[in-house]
Design a protein around this motif. Structure first.
Motif, short mmCIF file in Angstrom:
data_model
loop_
_atom_site.label_atom_id
_atom_site.label_comp_id
_atom_site.label_asym_id
_atom_site.label_seq_id
_atom_site.Cartn_x
_atom_site.Cartn_y
_atom_site.Cartn_z
N THR A 61 18.06 41.74 35.67
CA THR A 61 18.71 43.02 35.35
C THR A 61 19.91 42.74 34.46
N LEU A 62 19.95 43.42 33.32
CA LEU A 62 21.11 43.32 32.43
C LEU A 62 21.99 44.52 32.68
N MET A 63 23.29 44.26 32.79
CA MET A 63 24.25 45.32 33.01
C MET A 63 25.21 45.36 31.83
N TRP A 64 25.39 46.54 31.27
CA TRP A 64 26.27 46.77 30.11
C TRP A 64 27.22 47.89 30.52
N GLU A 65 28.54 47.66 30.41
CA GLU A 65 29.50 48.68 30.82
C GLU A 65 30.63 48.75 29.81
N ALA A 66 30.97 49.98 29.43
CA ALA A 66 32.05 50.19 28.47
C ALA A 66 32.90 51.37 28.90
N ARG A 67 34.14 51.38 28.44
CA ARG A 67 35.05 52.49 28.70
C ARG A 67 35.44 53.10 27.37
N ALA A 68 35.21 54.40 27.26
CA ALA A 68 35.50 55.11 26.01
C ALA A 68 36.99 55.39 25.86
N VAL A 69 37.39 55.55 24.64
CA VAL A 69 38.72 56.06 24.34
C VAL A 69 38.81 57.44 25.01
N GLN A 70 40.00 57.80 25.47
CA GLN A 70 40.17 59.06 26.19
C GLN A 70 39.52 60.24 25.46
N ASP A 71 38.80 61.03 26.22
CA ASP A 71 38.11 62.24 25.75
C ASP A 71 36.90 61.97 24.85
N ARG A 72 36.48 60.70 24.74
CA ARG A 72 35.30 60.39 23.94
C ARG A 72 34.14 59.89 24.80
N PRO B 84 24.22 46.63 21.74
CA PRO B 84 25.29 46.04 20.94
C PRO B 84 26.66 46.54 21.39
N GLU B 85 27.66 46.05 20.75
CA GLU B 85 29.04 46.49 20.96
C GLU B 85 29.25 47.77 20.14
N PRO B 86 29.77 48.83 20.74
CA PRO B 86 30.05 50.05 19.96
C PRO B 86 31.19 49.81 18.96
N ASP B 87 31.35 50.74 18.06
CA ASP B 87 32.48 50.69 17.13
C ASP B 87 33.78 50.60 17.92
N ALA B 88 34.69 49.76 17.47
CA ALA B 88 35.95 49.53 18.19
C ALA B 88 36.75 50.82 18.39
N GLY B 89 36.60 51.79 17.53
CA GLY B 89 37.32 53.05 17.67
C GLY B 89 36.80 53.94 18.78
N LEU B 90 35.66 53.59 19.36
CA LEU B 90 35.05 54.39 20.42
C LEU B 90 35.39 53.87 21.82
N ILE B 91 35.77 52.60 21.93
CA ILE B 91 36.00 51.98 23.24
C ILE B 91 37.42 51.46 23.38
N THR B 92 37.86 51.32 24.63
CA THR B 92 39.23 50.88 24.91
C THR B 92 39.35 49.37 25.04
N ARG B 93 38.22 48.69 25.22
CA ARG B 93 38.21 47.23 25.42
C ARG B 93 36.81 46.72 25.12
N PRO B 94 36.65 45.41 25.00
CA PRO B 94 35.29 44.89 24.77
C PRO B 94 34.35 45.28 25.92
N VAL B 95 33.08 45.38 25.61
CA VAL B 95 32.05 45.70 26.59
C VAL B 95 31.97 44.59 27.62
N HIS B 96 31.74 44.97 28.88
CA HIS B 96 31.46 44.00 29.93
C HIS B 96 29.95 43.88 30.08
#
Length: 86
Positions: A4-15, A66-78
């Motif tokens: 199982t591959l797990m990919w987790e990201a946190r968006a910039v506020q309100d995105r 893949p990694e989203p555009d840096a402007g969409l996330i608050t930190r690198p993807v886990h």
């Protein structure tokens, strides 16, 4: 073996909705179809994608989001890989 591959990201506020749609689209565009795929959302605009694969080993080469555009996330993807044990 089942991996199982797990990919987790946190968006910039309100995105969060935008990141969720981005992840859904990328999960459907993987180089090959996983055995199973689930997409989740959580508080603080977090998005989680789990994909299940048959593989010969935990470190097998598998399609990953893949990694989203840096402007969409608050930190690198886990990213994590898990091996089913039961």
């Amino acid at each position: 073996m089942r991996v199982t591959l797990m990919w987790e990201a946190r968006a910039v506020q309100d995105r969060g909705p935008e990141l969720l749609e981005w992840a859904r689209a990328r999960a459907r565009e993987l180089a090959r179809e996983p055995l199973r795929r689930e997409v989740f959302r959580a508080p603080q605009d977090r998005v989680l994608v789990l994909t299940w694969w048959d593989a010969e080993e935990l470190g097998a080469e598998l399609p990953e989001l893949p990694e989203p555009d840096a402007g969409l996330i608050t930190r690198p993807v886990h990213r994590w890989r898990f091996e089913a044990v039961e």
